[in-house]
Scaffold this motif. Structure first.
Motif, PDB file in Angstrom:
ATOM      1  N   LYS A 125       0.841  -1.206   0.000  1.00 30.51           N
ATOM      2  CA  LYS A 125       0.000   0.000   0.000  1.00 30.51           C
ATOM      3  C   LYS A 125       0.877   1.258   0.000  1.00 30.51           C
ATOM      4  O   LYS A 125       0.574   2.240  -0.683  1.00 30.51           O
ATOM      5  CB  LYS A 125      -0.910   0.001   1.229  1.00 30.51           C
ATOM      6  N   TYR A 126       1.970   1.205   0.757  1.00 34.29           N
ATOM      7  CA  TYR A 126       2.861   2.364   0.846  1.00 34.29           C
ATOM      8  C   TYR A 126       3.875   2.373  -0.289  1.00 34.29           C
ATOM      9  O   TYR A 126       4.375   3.439  -0.664  1.00 34.29           O
ATOM     10  CB  TYR A 126       3.540   2.371   2.215  1.00 34.29           C
ATOM     11  N   ARG A 127       4.144   1.206  -0.850  1.00 34.92           N
ATOM     12  CA  ARG A 127       5.009   1.131  -2.031  1.00 34.92           C
ATOM     13  C   ARG A 127       4.350   1.898  -3.188  1.00 34.92           C
ATOM     14  O   ARG A 127       5.017   2.605  -3.948  1.00 34.92           O
ATOM     15  CB  ARG A 127       5.219  -0.336  -2.431  1.00 34.92           C
ATOM     16  N   ALA A 128       3.032   1.743  -3.297  1.00 33.56           N
ATOM     17  CA  ALA A 128       2.311   2.364  -4.407  1.00 33.56           C
ATOM     18  C   ALA A 128       2.295   3.888  -4.316  1.00 33.56           C
ATOM     19  O   ALA A 128       2.259   4.571  -5.349  1.00 33.56           O
ATOM     20  CB  ALA A 128       0.878   1.830  -4.453  1.00 33.56           C
ATOM     21  N   ILE A 129       2.337   4.432  -3.089  1.00 36.62           N
ATOM     22  CA  ILE A 129       2.255   5.894  -2.944  1.00 36.62           C
ATOM     23  C   ILE A 129       3.606   6.517  -2.607  1.00 36.62           C
ATOM     24  O   ILE A 129       3.697   7.735  -2.438  1.00 36.62           O
ATOM     25  CB  ILE A 129       1.209   6.279  -1.879  1.00 36.62           C
ATOM     26  N   GLY A 130       4.647   5.681  -2.480  1.00 34.24           N
ATOM     27  CA  GLY A 130       5.993   6.204  -2.256  1.00 34.24           C
ATOM     28  C   GLY A 130       6.203   6.829  -0.900  1.00 34.24           C
ATOM     29  O   GLY A 130       6.977   7.785  -0.762  1.00 34.24           O
TER      30      GLY A 130
END
Length: 272
Positions: free
Chosen positions: A65-70
């Motif tokens: 989830k946080y990989r997708a938003i950086g």
């Protein structure tokens, strides 16, 4: 090119594929490694730890989830790692595929392909360093005070294999041109069987297990990998079986290889 894997054939020109777990098997007992990889002897297998696989899958969803938003995951921020983010590299999903050796390098010096499957990689956008991350699950006893779970530590014979895993993956990523930090991290989830009232709370069709979460830093050292792979290749080319390891097994690492114990017991009882 046809893949050369599972069983070593010295007459083939294709590089032989060796996994991180295969390297660990060689380190633990060259005899068992030689019998399996050179002679194709199948030892009794362990059942798959599907609950561990499930926790790995859920943790990956958390960090994806946080990989997708950086952005850094709250767990990273809590431990002073807010400068890191889950790495959103175009090859990341490939790196996670262990059965296909998704993370790999051609080790031409020994005509080997060395690989495995990563759980996660964290990235420092400022320095462009990456950090190797592995998810682990356990269920520990109570601590000495009896008011919480015993903290997980990176000590014990089988956890040496966890450390070697980090070293090997760091070595592979360096060979693939990445700027790899020596600081690696274990995300450890510890199942609480002592301080919860049960699993079937509220909804009898759903069970919930609570976990304590630890982040453990490990300073990797891949200086041993190249020489070990040279020894492994020499072992593959041997005509005779090496000796079984006489230590490295059991909780304290002071026991001989289990297969050595089995074979010796069978010889003593004239069963072989």
């Amino acid at each position: 090119m046809k893949r050369h894997r599972w069983r070593f054939d010295p007459t083939r020109d294709e590089p032989f594929e060796i996994s991180r777990s295969g390297i660990d098997m060689f380190i633990k007992c060259p005899a068992c490694f030689w019998m399996k990889i050179v002679k194709g002897i199948k030892f009794p297998g362990m059942p798959g730890f599907l609950l561990n696989t499930a926790t790995d899958t859920l943790l990956k969803k958390d960090f994806d989830k946080y990989r997708a938003i950086g952005k850094p995951h709250p767990l990273m921020e809590k431990h002073g790692l807010g400068h890191l983010v889950p790495y959103n590299h175009e090859d990341f999903e490939t790196w996670t595929k262990s059965l296909q050796l998704g993370l790999r390098t051609d080790f031409e010096e020994q005509n080997l392909i060395v690989g495995g499957g990563l759980d996660d990689v964290w990235h420092n956008p400022e320095t462009n360093e990456i950090h190797i991350v592995d998810y682990k699950s356990t269920a520990s006893a109570k601590n000495e005070e009896g008011d919480g779970l015993k903290k997980v530590v990176l000590e014990g014979a089988y956890k040496e294999g966890y450390k070697r895993q980090m070293d090997i993956y760091s070595w592979i990523m360096r060979r693939n041109g990445f700027n790899v930090s020596k600081d690696c991290y274990f995300v450890y989830v510890n199942g609480d069987q002592h301080f919860e009232d049960g699993m079937l709370l509220g909804n009898p069709d759903k069970g919930k297990m609570m976990f304590d979460v630890q982040l453990i830093k490990y300073i990797s050292d891949d200086s041993w990998v190249t020489n070990t792979l040279a020894d492994l290749k020499s072992c593959l080319l041997q005509d005779t079986c090496p000796e079984h390891s006489q230590s490295g097994y059991g909780p304290k690492g002071d026991k001989p290889c289990e297969n050595f114990v089995l074979f010796e017991g069978m010889r003593e009882n004239k069963l072989i």
